[in-house]
Design a protein around this motif. Structure first.
Motif, PDB file in Angstrom:
ATOM      1  N   GLN A  55       2.889  -4.006  13.703  1.00  0.00           N
ATOM      2  CA  GLN A  55       3.100  -5.082  14.714  1.00  0.00           C
ATOM      3  C   GLN A  55       2.034  -6.236  14.563  1.00  0.00           C
ATOM      4  OE1 GLN A  55       5.004  -5.689  17.121  1.00  0.00           O
ATOM      5  NE2 GLN A  55       4.121  -7.415  18.152  1.00  0.00           N
ATOM      6  N   ASN A  56       2.157  -7.288  13.980  1.00  0.00           N
ATOM      7  CA  ASN A  56       1.249  -8.406  13.609  1.00  0.00           C
ATOM      8  C   ASN A  56      -0.092  -7.896  12.836  1.00  0.00           C
ATOM      9  OD1 ASN A  56       0.233 -10.766  13.836  1.00  0.00           O
ATOM     10  ND2 ASN A  56      -0.080 -10.978  16.061  1.00  0.00           N
ATOM     11  N   LYS A  57       0.695  -7.632  11.502  1.00  0.00           N
ATOM     12  CA  LYS A  57      -0.632  -6.945  10.590  1.00  0.00           C
ATOM     13  C   LYS A  57      -1.648  -7.802  10.344  1.00  0.00           C
ATOM     14  CE  LYS A  57       1.051  -6.429   6.369  1.00  0.00           C
ATOM     15  NZ  LYS A  57       1.893  -5.803   5.204  1.00  0.00           N
ATOM     16  N   SER A  58      -1.362  -8.923  10.334  1.00  0.00           N
ATOM     17  CA  SER A  58      -2.469  -9.853  10.023  1.00  0.00           C
ATOM     18  C   SER A  58      -3.771  -9.616  10.993  1.00  0.00           C
ATOM     19  CB  SER A  58      -2.305 -11.311   9.889  1.00  0.00           C
ATOM     20  OG  SER A  58      -1.840 -11.893  11.253  1.00  0.00           O
ATOM     21  N   ARG A  59      -3.430  -9.328  12.190  1.00  0.00           N
ATOM     22  CA  ARG A  59      -4.348  -9.161  13.385  1.00  0.00           C
ATOM     23  C   ARG A  59      -4.757  -7.709  13.489  1.00  0.00           C
ATOM     24  NH1 ARG A  59      -3.022  -9.981  18.290  1.00  0.00           N
ATOM     25  NH2 ARG A  59      -5.351  -9.975  18.964  1.00  0.00           N
ATOM     26  N   LEU A  60      -3.641  -6.861  13.461  1.00  0.00           N
ATOM     27  CA  LEU A  60      -3.850  -5.570  13.583  1.00  0.00           C
ATOM     28  C   LEU A  60      -3.775  -4.557  12.529  1.00  0.00           C
ATOM     29  CD1 LEU A  60      -1.238  -5.655  16.994  1.00  0.00           C
ATOM     30  CD2 LEU A  60      -3.742  -5.782  17.033  1.00  0.00           C
ATOM     31  N   GLY A  61      -3.874  -4.891  11.308  1.00  0.00           N
ATOM     32  CA  GLY A  61      -4.075  -4.141  10.349  1.00  0.00           C
ATOM     33  C   GLY A  61      -2.884  -3.272   9.777  1.00  0.00           C
ATOM     34  N   GLU A  62      -3.337  -2.658   8.823  1.00  0.00           N
ATOM     35  CA  GLU A  62      -2.170  -1.605   7.993  1.00  0.00           C
ATOM     36  C   GLU A  62      -1.863  -0.535   8.787  1.00  0.00           C
ATOM     37  OE1 GLU A  62      -0.549  -2.653   5.365  1.00  0.00           O
ATOM     38  OE2 GLU A  62      -2.014  -4.286   4.583  1.00  0.00           O
ATOM     39  N   THR A  63      -0.811   0.179   8.550  1.00  0.00           N
ATOM     40  CA  THR A  63      -0.407   1.456   8.741  1.00  0.00           C
ATOM     41  C   THR A  63      -1.496   2.332   8.432  1.00  0.00           C
ATOM     42  OG1 THR A  63       2.030   1.017   8.558  1.00  0.00           O
ATOM     43  CG2 THR A  63       1.246   3.165   8.762  1.00  0.00           C
ATOM     44  N   CYS A  64      -1.826   3.337   9.393  1.00  0.00           N
ATOM     45  CA  CYS A  64      -2.757   4.490   9.003  1.00  0.00           C
ATOM     46  C   CYS A  64      -2.630   5.029   7.683  1.00  0.00           C
ATOM     47  CB  CYS A  64      -2.831   5.592  10.093  1.00  0.00           C
ATOM     48  SG  CYS A  64      -3.347   4.907  11.829  1.00  0.00           S
ATOM     49  N   GLY A  68       0.216   7.975   4.387  1.00  0.00           N
ATOM     50  CA  GLY A  68       0.743   7.946   3.121  1.00  0.00           C
ATOM     51  C   GLY A  68       2.151   7.069   2.664  1.00  0.00           C
ATOM     52  N   LEU A  69       2.599   6.347   3.434  1.00  0.00           N
ATOM     53  CA  LEU A  69       3.606   5.661   3.305  1.00  0.00           C
ATOM     54  C   LEU A  69       3.810   4.687   2.197  1.00  0.00           C
ATOM     55  CD1 LEU A  69       4.478   4.749   6.976  1.00  0.00           C
ATOM     56  CD2 LEU A  69       5.093   6.628   5.946  1.00  0.00           C
ATOM     57  N   ASP A  70       4.617   5.091   1.333  1.00  0.00           N
ATOM     58  CA  ASP A  70       4.886   4.372  -0.073  1.00  0.00           C
ATOM     59  C   ASP A  70       3.731   4.432  -0.940  1.00  0.00           C
ATOM     60  OD1 ASP A  70       7.438   3.012   0.802  1.00  0.00           O
ATOM     61  OD2 ASP A  70       6.243   1.788   2.337  1.00  0.00           O
ATOM     62  N   SER A  71       2.884   5.480  -0.608  1.00  0.00           N
ATOM     63  CA  SER A  71       1.997   5.731  -1.714  1.00  0.00           C
ATOM     64  C   SER A  71       2.519   6.531  -2.756  1.00  0.00           C
ATOM     65  CB  SER A  71       0.846   6.615  -1.103  1.00  0.00           C
ATOM     66  OG  SER A  71       0.995   7.970  -0.597  1.00  0.00           O
ATOM     67  N   PRO A  72       1.728   6.734  -3.962  1.00  0.00           N
ATOM     68  CA  PRO A  72       2.344   7.679  -4.816  1.00  0.00           C
ATOM     69  C   PRO A  72       2.454   9.192  -4.589  1.00  0.00           C
ATOM     70  CG  PRO A  72       0.452   6.329  -5.830  1.00  0.00           C
ATOM     71  CD  PRO A  72       0.619   5.939  -4.366  1.00  0.00           C
ATOM     72  N   ASP A  73       1.621   9.559  -3.836  1.00  0.00           N
ATOM     73  CA  ASP A  73       1.878  10.954  -3.397  1.00  0.00           C
ATOM     74  C   ASP A  73       2.786  11.080  -2.062  1.00  0.00           C
ATOM     75  OD1 ASP A  73       0.482  11.754  -5.614  1.00  0.00           O
ATOM     76  OD2 ASP A  73      -1.375  11.727  -4.439  1.00  0.00           O
ATOM     77  N   GLY A  74       2.979  10.145  -1.403  1.00  0.00           N
ATOM     78  CA  GLY A  74       3.463  10.204  -0.031  1.00  0.00           C
ATOM     79  C   GLY A  74       5.304   9.677  -0.131  1.00  0.00           C
ATOM     80  N   ILE A  75       5.501   9.369   1.020  1.00  0.00           N
ATOM     81  CA  ILE A  75       6.963   9.441   1.215  1.00  0.00           C
ATOM     82  C   ILE A  75       7.461   7.701   1.288  1.00  0.00           C
ATOM     83  CG2 ILE A  75       7.097   9.133   3.522  1.00  0.00           C
ATOM     84  CD1 ILE A  75       9.671  10.921   3.383  1.00  0.00           C
ATOM     85  N   SER A  76       8.664   7.371   0.200  1.00  0.00           N
ATOM     86  CA  SER A  76       8.952   6.115   0.049  1.00  0.00           C
ATOM     87  C   SER A  76       9.644   5.616   1.437  1.00  0.00           C
ATOM     88  CB  SER A  76       9.712   5.813  -1.107  1.00  0.00           C
ATOM     89  OG  SER A  76       8.945   6.031  -2.095  1.00  0.00           O
ATOM     90  N   THR A  77       9.382   4.536   2.157  1.00  0.00           N
ATOM     91  CA  THR A  77      10.241   4.076   3.132  1.00  0.00           C
ATOM     92  C   THR A  77      11.325   3.074   2.724  1.00  0.00           C
ATOM     93  OG1 THR A  77       9.095   1.936   3.482  1.00  0.00           O
ATOM     94  CG2 THR A  77       8.141   4.083   4.757  1.00  0.00           C
ATOM     95  N   LYS A  78      12.448   3.137   3.625  1.00  0.00           N
ATOM     96  CA  LYS A  78      13.626   2.215   3.209  1.00  0.00           C
ATOM     97  C   LYS A  78      13.050   0.771   3.583  1.00  0.00           C
ATOM     98  CE  LYS A  78      16.149   5.388   1.787  1.00  0.00           C
ATOM     99  NZ  LYS A  78      16.728   5.405   0.203  1.00  0.00           N
ATOM    100  N   VAL A  79      12.030   0.588   4.516  1.00  0.00           N
ATOM    101  CA  VAL A  79      11.522  -0.785   4.515  1.00  0.00           C
ATOM    102  C   VAL A  79      10.265  -0.408   5.552  1.00  0.00           C
ATOM    103  CG1 VAL A  79      12.648  -1.156   7.105  1.00  0.00           C
ATOM    104  CG2 VAL A  79      11.878  -3.012   5.567  1.00  0.00           C
ATOM    105  N   HIS A  80       9.320  -1.362   5.233  1.00  0.00           N
ATOM    106  CA  HIS A  80       8.104  -1.094   5.854  1.00  0.00           C
ATOM    107  C   HIS A  80       7.616  -2.528   6.382  1.00  0.00           C
ATOM    108  CE1 HIS A  80       3.685   0.994   5.898  1.00  0.00           C
ATOM    109  NE2 HIS A  80       3.798   0.304   6.884  1.00  0.00           N
ATOM    110  N   ALA A  81       8.134  -2.921   7.486  1.00  0.00           N
ATOM    111  CA  ALA A  81       8.047  -4.359   7.820  1.00  0.00           C
ATOM    112  C   ALA A  81       7.204  -4.742   8.909  1.00  0.00           C
ATOM    113  CB  ALA A  81       9.392  -4.815   8.550  1.00  0.00           C
ATOM    114  N   ASP A  82       6.690  -5.724   8.689  1.00  0.00           N
ATOM    115  CA  ASP A  82       5.710  -6.519   9.711  1.00  0.00           C
ATOM    116  C   ASP A  82       6.605  -7.412  10.869  1.00  0.00           C
ATOM    117  OD1 ASP A  82       3.235  -6.812  10.869  1.00  0.00           O
ATOM    118  OD2 ASP A  82       3.050  -8.819   9.985  1.00  0.00           O
ATOM    119  N   LYS A  83       6.275  -7.095  11.800  1.00  0.00           N
ATOM    120  CA  LYS A  83       6.930  -7.837  12.931  1.00  0.00           C
ATOM    121  C   LYS A  83       6.014  -8.559  14.076  1.00  0.00           C
ATOM    122  CE  LYS A  83       7.656  -3.533  15.381  1.00  0.00           C
ATOM    123  NZ  LYS A  83       6.770  -3.923  16.654  1.00  0.00           N
TER     124      LYS A  83
END
Length: 209
Positions: A55-64, A68-83
């Motif tokens: 939610q509004n990443k420019s103000r509220l920051g990245e996902t925790c 590990g979303l979309d990281s080499p050792d994590g799980i790939s998302t179908k979409v990781h969208a800002d809104k």
């Protein structure tokens, strides 16, 4: 004897706005994160697609980071969208959702699982949008929260009345499998055992309010 089949054939996990800047504000935020981590491991085992938003990443920051979303050792998302919309059901998410392989059977709707925040705002509006699309929606009571703890049971009661299934992460995983004979059962049973303590803690806090 016929090969065992899963009970839920078309699941998808929605992770709503689990961002670092919310950590100090959300009631029992670490428990929401722990449940989400468990669900991500289950998704990897069961090959369940994952959709995430900020939610509004420019103000509220990245996902925790620990998710590990979309990281080499994590799980790939179908979409990781800002809104900026409160609902996750944005055009970008809808497009990625439409690009999933056909359901089984082809006319079936999907079983959408929701974790994240806040229960009474973004989780509620996402659930309502998915229900209007005809999908079955599971809201995990041990995987959602809000800044004000009093909002959570009111939101869950409303969503239940609207037609969503309010359940727990462990109950949902076993419902998804439906049969101990499926290939992935042992891995899921191992995951349940490994997360027993954190599951209990989440249930004792998030599911008693």
């Amino acid at each position: 004897m016929a090969k065992p089949m899963r009970r839920l054939m078309n699941p998808a996990l929605f992770i709503c706005d689990l961002q670092e800047k919310f950590r100090p504000a959300i009631y029992e935020y670490p428990k929401v994160i722990a449940t989400t981590q468990k669900m991500l491991k289950a998704c990897k085992i069961l090959n369940i697609p994952v959709f995430a938003t900020t939610q509004n990443k420019s103000r509220l920051g990245e996902t925790c980071e620990e998710l590990g979303l979309d990281s080499p050792d994590g799980i790939s998302t179908k979409v990781h969208a800002d809104k900026t919309a409160f609902s996750m059901w944005t055009p970008e998410v809808r497009k990625a959702f439409a690009d999933l392989p056909p359901t089984t059977p082809p006319t079936a709707k999907r079983e959408c699982i929701i974790v994240g925040i806040e229960s009474h705002i973004c989780v509620t509006q996402t659930t309502l949008d998915l229900l209007r699309e005809g999908h079955k929606v599971y809201v995990l009571a041990d995987g959602v929260s809000s800044c004000n703890r009093e909002e959570v049971p009111i939101a869950l009661a409303r969503l239940r009345a609207e037609g969503a299934v309010v359940t727990t992460s462990e109950s949902w995983m076993y419902e998804c499998m439906g049969d101990a004979g499926i290939q992935e059962f042992k891995e899921i049973a191992k995951l349940v055992k490994e997360t027993k303590d954190s599951t209990q803690q989440s249930l004792q806090t998030l599911c008693k309010i």
